[in-house]
Scaffold this motif. Structure first.
Motif, PDB file in Angstrom:
ATOM      1  N   TYR A 110       3.468   8.221 -13.315  1.00  0.00           N
ATOM      2  CA  TYR A 110       2.369   8.730 -12.495  1.00  0.00           C
ATOM      3  C   TYR A 110       1.337   7.632 -12.247  1.00  0.00           C
ATOM      4  CZ  TYR A 110       4.397  12.908 -14.623  1.00  0.00           C
ATOM      5  OH  TYR A 110       5.268  13.865 -15.071  1.00  0.00           O
ATOM      6  N   THR A 111       0.690   7.686 -11.083  1.00  0.00           N
ATOM      7  CA  THR A 111      -0.511   6.872 -10.909  1.00  0.00           C
ATOM      8  C   THR A 111      -1.700   7.804 -11.043  1.00  0.00           C
ATOM      9  OG1 THR A 111      -0.464   7.179  -8.517  1.00  0.00           O
ATOM     10  CG2 THR A 111       0.456   5.141  -9.361  1.00  0.00           C
ATOM     11  N   ASN A 230       9.505   2.900   6.780  1.00  0.00           N
ATOM     12  CA  ASN A 230      10.149   1.672   6.276  1.00  0.00           C
ATOM     13  C   ASN A 230       9.219   0.849   5.388  1.00  0.00           C
ATOM     14  OD1 ASN A 230      12.473   2.288   7.878  1.00  0.00           O
ATOM     15  ND2 ASN A 230      11.372   1.482   9.661  1.00  0.00           N
ATOM     16  N   ASN A 231       8.478   1.543   4.551  1.00  0.00           N
ATOM     17  CA  ASN A 231       7.606   0.857   3.589  1.00  0.00           C
ATOM     18  C   ASN A 231       8.481   0.037   2.641  1.00  0.00           C
ATOM     19  OD1 ASN A 231       5.825   0.125   1.547  1.00  0.00           O
ATOM     20  ND2 ASN A 231       4.818   2.109   1.455  1.00  0.00           N
ATOM     21  N   PRO A 232       8.286  -1.279   2.572  1.00  0.00           N
ATOM     22  CA  PRO A 232       9.143  -2.108   1.712  1.00  0.00           C
ATOM     23  C   PRO A 232       8.850  -1.936   0.225  1.00  0.00           C
ATOM     24  CG  PRO A 232       7.421  -3.451   2.692  1.00  0.00           C
ATOM     25  CD  PRO A 232       7.296  -2.093   3.306  1.00  0.00           C
ATOM     26  N   PHE A 237       1.785   2.678  -6.519  1.00  0.00           N
ATOM     27  CA  PHE A 237       0.926   1.656  -7.126  1.00  0.00           C
ATOM     28  C   PHE A 237       1.159   0.301  -6.457  1.00  0.00           C
ATOM     29  CE2 PHE A 237      -0.023  -1.617 -10.314  1.00  0.00           C
ATOM     30  CZ  PHE A 237      -1.323  -1.256 -10.671  1.00  0.00           C
ATOM     31  N   GLU A 238       2.418  -0.045  -6.259  1.00  0.00           N
ATOM     32  CA  GLU A 238       2.759  -1.329  -5.629  1.00  0.00           C
ATOM     33  C   GLU A 238       2.201  -1.381  -4.198  1.00  0.00           C
ATOM     34  OE1 GLU A 238       6.788  -3.882  -4.442  1.00  0.00           O
ATOM     35  OE2 GLU A 238       6.964  -1.863  -5.303  1.00  0.00           O
ATOM     36  N   THR A 239       2.290  -0.263  -3.495  1.00  0.00           N
ATOM     37  CA  THR A 239       1.769  -0.206  -2.121  1.00  0.00           C
ATOM     38  C   THR A 239       0.268  -0.460  -2.097  1.00  0.00           C
ATOM     39  OG1 THR A 239       3.484   1.413  -1.536  1.00  0.00           O
ATOM     40  CG2 THR A 239       1.620   1.219  -0.041  1.00  0.00           C
ATOM     41  N   ASN A 289       4.497   8.313  -8.997  1.00  0.00           N
ATOM     42  CA  ASN A 289       4.397   6.920  -8.567  1.00  0.00           C
ATOM     43  C   ASN A 289       5.544   6.496  -7.637  1.00  0.00           C
ATOM     44  OD1 ASN A 289       3.284   4.318  -8.467  1.00  0.00           O
ATOM     45  ND2 ASN A 289       4.536   3.621 -10.174  1.00  0.00           N
ATOM     46  N   SER A 290       6.753   6.941  -7.909  1.00  0.00           N
ATOM     47  CA  SER A 290       7.920   6.536  -7.122  1.00  0.00           C
ATOM     48  C   SER A 290       7.858   7.132  -5.718  1.00  0.00           C
ATOM     49  CB  SER A 290       9.203   7.006  -7.814  1.00  0.00           C
ATOM     50  OG  SER A 290      10.297   6.996  -6.921  1.00  0.00           O
TER      51      SER A 290
END
Length: 667
Positions: A110-111, A230-232, A237-239, A289-290
Motif C-alpha cells: 500500500y501507499t 501506457n504508463n511505463p 509510488f514509482e509514478t 500500490n501496484s
C-alpha cells in the motif's frame, strides 16, 4: 540578431523556471528575490520589444491579468471519483479483506499519503505543456480554471520531459496556514471580515474572475495521482516519484507499506504529527500500490476499490441546544435539526446540526436546553453526538417528536422498518414541490444554467411554476417583472431551459426524482428499457430482472408510473421535446451480442486498454464482473494475469479467452 534575442529569451525562461521549481517545489532557493526580479524584468522587457516570441507559458505570464466572466463547464476525459471513507481500524481491516479476496493470494503493498484539505484539480498536459486545468465539479464535469491555475508558481507550465506524451495529474489546491493567516491580518486591518477557513478560501480563489487577483494569493498545489494510458511505471509510488522529478510538487509524506499493520503505524504517526504541518489535513489516503492490481480491482459506481480514506477523529465542541426544528426534504423525509448557540468547529462557525431522526433523539435523550457535544461527520456535516447530562437543567423536559409537517401541517407517517418520518402530501407540500424542482434543475440532472434555489422559490411564490414541467412554459415577459430579476438573468434562464432539452435520457430519468432512483440506477434503467414508455409500462418482474434492481426500487418505479400526476408530467415533458428515450446516436455501435454474459477482465492488454475493453463488453450487452465466481461466463486474460485468479477460473471450469478471442466473439 533576432536569433540571439530569441535564444536569450529562451535561456531566461528556462533559468527562471528552474529557479521557480527550486523555490516553490523544493523549498530550496538558489537565487535571491532581488536577483530573480531583475531577471524577470529583463525577460519582460525583451518580450515586450519582441512580441513575435510571445509564449503563453512564459514565467512572465504567471502574474495573471486575464479576465474570465464565465467559466466553461468541461466534461472530464477520465472521471474524478470520490473516495470511500473509514473512521476506524476495523473499517480498514474490512476493506483490506475485501480487496485481498478479489486479488487472491497475491501479496498487496500500500501507499499511504496525507489527505490534503483543499480544492481538487485535474491538470492536463500534452507534449509537456499544460493545456487545461479543471475543477473536480461533480466528478463527471467541472469548471475550466486554466488562467487562474497558471498563476500558481508550484505548477509547472512546461515540462522538460514526460514519461508519456499526454497525461492528467490530479491534486489539491491549498492555502498554507501562514499565507491564510497573513491574508486575514490584512483583511482585518482593512476593516473587512476575515476568511473562515483555508479550504473554502482556496476553492473560492479558483473562481475569481481576474487572474491577477488570484496571483496575489499564496496558493499552492500538492499532487497525488497520475492518469495515463501506457504508463511505463509499475506502481503508484514509482509514478509519483517520477512526477516529482518532472517538476511536480508531490509531498514527501508518502510511504510504501507492505502490510496493514504498517499502514496503522503510518496513521498513528501522522495523527500526532499533522498538527505541525504547514497546511490542513483531515486524514490518510491508503492506496493499493501496484498499478496492475489497481486495474484488477477497478471501481464501484462512486469510488475506486483500490483506495480508501481514513479520517482522523473529528473535532468536537460543546454548546447549548436552543431549539429543535424540522426540515422537509424532496421525498417528504423529515429531518430534525438542532439550533445551537454558535460554536467554532474545524474552522467554521456552527449554528445548526443534524439530529438524524426520532430514534437518535430518543437514544441520546436529547432535549432543548441541554449542553450537547457537536462534531463534524467526516469533517463536513455537523452532527450532535452526545449530551452533557451533568449540566442538564433541572426543569428539562423530554423531547416529543413532531407529529405534523412543519410546512403543510399534514400528519406525518412512518413505515415499519424506516428510520424516517415522512410527509405524505407529496404534491401539495410547498417544500417538497420546490425541492423536487430544485433536484430537476441540478447539475447532475438537467443542469439548467441561470436557475438556482432562490429563483425556483421566487417563481413558485409568484405562481409561475407548480412543478418541473411548468419550467418549459416560462416566458421572458413573465420573468422580467420579478424582484431582483435583470434582463440578462431572464435571458440566461430561458436559454438554459431550452438547452436542457438536449440532456440525455439517463439524466432526465434521474431528474424526475423517483425515490431510490439515483444516478447509477437511472443509467441502468435507461440502458435496459431505452425509453420512459417502456419503463413506465414495465411489470414488477421485468424491473427486478434488471441487474442490481431490487424489490424496493421496482416498487418505487411502479408507484411513480401508476400516479396520474406523474403520467401527465411525463406527457408534458415529451411534448416540450425533453429527451425521454435513448438517442439513436448513443445506440450507435451497441449490440446485445453478449446479453446475459458476465466477463472478468484480468492482466495487461495490448489490443485494448482495460477501460476500452470493459466499455466494449457493456456496449455489447455484457456485464463486467469484479471477481471470478460461478456466475462468471468468461475470463479475458492478458499478460501477467494474477496466478490466484487463474487457479480459481480453472477450478470452477470457467473458459479463459484472450483479447483476440474476445474481438472475434463480438465481430
Amino acid at each position: 540578431m533576432s536569433i540571439n534575442i530569441e535564444q536569450k529569451i529562451t535561456e531566461l525562461r528556462e533559468e527562471l523556471r528552474a529557479h521557480n521549481y527550486n523555490y516553490y517545489v523544493l523549498d530550496a532557493a538558489t537565487i535571491s528575490d532581488y536577483d530573480f526580479d531583475l531577471k524577470l524584468k529583463e525577460l519582460e522587457k525583451l518580450e515586450q520589444e519582441n512580441p513575435q516570441f510571445f509564449d503563453a507559458n512564459s514565467p512572465t505570464q504567471r502574474v495573471g491579468g486575464e479576465i474570465t466572466k464565465n467559466f466553461n463547464t468541461v466534461t472530464h476525459k477520465n472521471r474524478m471519483y470520490s473516495l470511500d471513507n473509514s473512521y476506524s481500524k476495523d473499517d480498514l481491516l474490512d476493506w483490506q479483506k475485501r480487496i485481498q479476496k478479489m486479488i487472491g493470494d497475491e501479496p498487496i503493498s500500500y501507499t499511504c499519503e496525507l489527505k490534503y484539505d483543499g480544492a481538487s484539480i485535474n491538470l492536463s498536459y500534452e507534449n509537456g505543456i499544460l493545456i487545461s486545468a479543471v475543477t473536480r465539479g461533480d466528478g463527471f464535469q467541472g469548471d475550466e480554471v486554466t488562467a487562474n491555475i497558471k498563476t500558481i508558481k508550484s505548477i509547472p507550465l512546461v515540462l522538460k520531459e514526460a514519461f508519456v506524451p499526454n497525461f492528467e495529474i490530479r491534486g489539491e489546491i491549498i492555502l498554507p496556514l501562514d499565507g491564510f493567516n497573513k491574508m486575514n491580518e490584512e483583511r482585518v486591518e482593512a476593516g473587512e471580515d476575515p476568511y473562515r477557513n483555508p479550504r473554502n478560501t482556496a476553492s473560492g480563489s479558483l473562481k475569481l474572475q481576474d487572474s491577477a487577483e488570484v496571483s496575489k494569493r499564496p496558493l499552492d498545489c500538492l499532487l497525488y495521482h497520475v492518469v495515463a494510458n501506457n504508463n511505463p511505471n509499475t506502481s503508484h509510488f514509482e509514478t509519483l516519484e517520477n512526477a516529482r522529478k518532472l517538476g511536480f510538487k508531490v509531498p514527501k509524506a508518502i510511504e510504501v507499506c507492505d502490510s496493514i499493520d504498517a499502514v496503522f503505524q503510518f496513521i498513528e504517526k501522522w495523527d500526532l504529527k499533522r498538527h505541525d504541518l504547514p497546511y490542513e489535513t483531515d486524514g490518510i489516503v491508503v492506496k493499493v500500490n501496484s498499478l496492475q492490481q489497481q486495474e484488477e480491482l477497478g471501481f464501484t459506481a462512486k469510488a475506486p476499490r483500490w483506495a480508501i480514506a481514513y479520517k482522523f477523529k473529528a473535532e468536537q465542541e460543546s454548546t447549548i441546544l436552543k431549539e429543535i426544528t424540522y426540515q422537509v426534504g424532496r421525498t417528504g423525509a423529515i429531518t430534525p435539526v438542532a439550533n445551537l448557540d454558535p460554536v467554532q468547529l474545524a474552522g467554521t462557525t456552527v449554528k445548526r446540526a443534524s439530529l438524524h431522526n426520532a430514534d437518535q433523539i430518543e437514544k441520546l435523550d436529547i432535549r432543548v436546553g441541554d449542553t450537547v457535544f457537536v462534531e463534524k461527520g467526516g469533517e463536513i456535516i455537523p452532527k450532535v453526538v452526545g449530551v452533557d447530562f451533568e449540566n442538564r437543567p433541572q426543569d428539562s423536559v423530554s423531547t416529543v417528536y413532531a407529529t405534523n409537517c412543519p410546512d403543510c401541517n399534514t400528519a406525518l407517517v412512518r413505515k415499519e422498518g424506516d428510520a424516517k418520518h415522512y410527509c405524505p402530501n407529496e404534491y401539495g407540500c410547498p417544500t417538497q414541490i420546490t425541492a423536487r424542482i430544485q433536484h430537476f434543475i441540478s447539475r447532475k440532472a438537467m443542469n439548467i444554467d441561470g436557475l438556482g434555489t432562490e429563483t425556483i422559490e421566487l417563481l413558485f411564490e409568484n405562481g409561475l411554476i407548480h412543478n418541473y414541467a411548468d419550467l418549459y412554459e416560462l416566458k421572458f415577459e413573465q420573468i422580467i417583472p420579478l424582484d431582483r430579476m435583470a434582463e440578462k438573468s431572464a435571458e440566461n434562464m430561458i436559454a438554459g431551459i431550452l438547452k436542457s432539452k438536449e440532456i440525455p435520457f439517463e439524466k432526465v430519468l434521474f431528474a424526475l426524482g423517483i425515490r431510490y432512483v439515483g444516478e447509477t440506477v437511472a443509467k441502468k434503467l435507461a440502458k435496459h428499457f431505452k425509453s420512459i414508455d417502456n419503463l413506465m409500462n414495465a411489470t414488477f418482474e421485468q424491473l427486478i430482472a434488471v441487474d442490481e434492481i431490487g424489490d424496493r426500487i421496482a416498487e418505487s418505479v411502479i408507484d411513480f408510473a401508476s400516479n396520474l400526476i406523474n403520467i401527465q408530467l411525463v406527457d408534458r415533458l415529451k411534448s416540450y421535446g425533453v429527451q425521454l428515450e435513448v438517442s439513436e446516436e448513443s445506440l450507435e455501435g451497441k449490440t446485445e451480442i453478449l446479453a446475459g454474459k458476465i466477463f472478468v477482465v484480468s492482466g495487461v492488454f495490448t489490443v485494448f486498454n482495460r477501460n476500452d475493453l470493459k466499455k466494449s463488453i457493456e456496449d455489447n450487452g455484457g456485464k463486467v464482473g469484479s471477481s471470478i465466481s460461478k456466475k462468471t461466463t468468461y475470463v479475458i486474460a492478458g499478460d501477467n494475469m494474477g496466478p490466484s485468479k487463474l487457479a480459481k477460473a480453472e477450478s470452477l471450469g470457467i473458459p479463459i479467452i484472450s483479447e483476440l478471442d474476445y474481438k472475434e466473439m463480438i465481430a
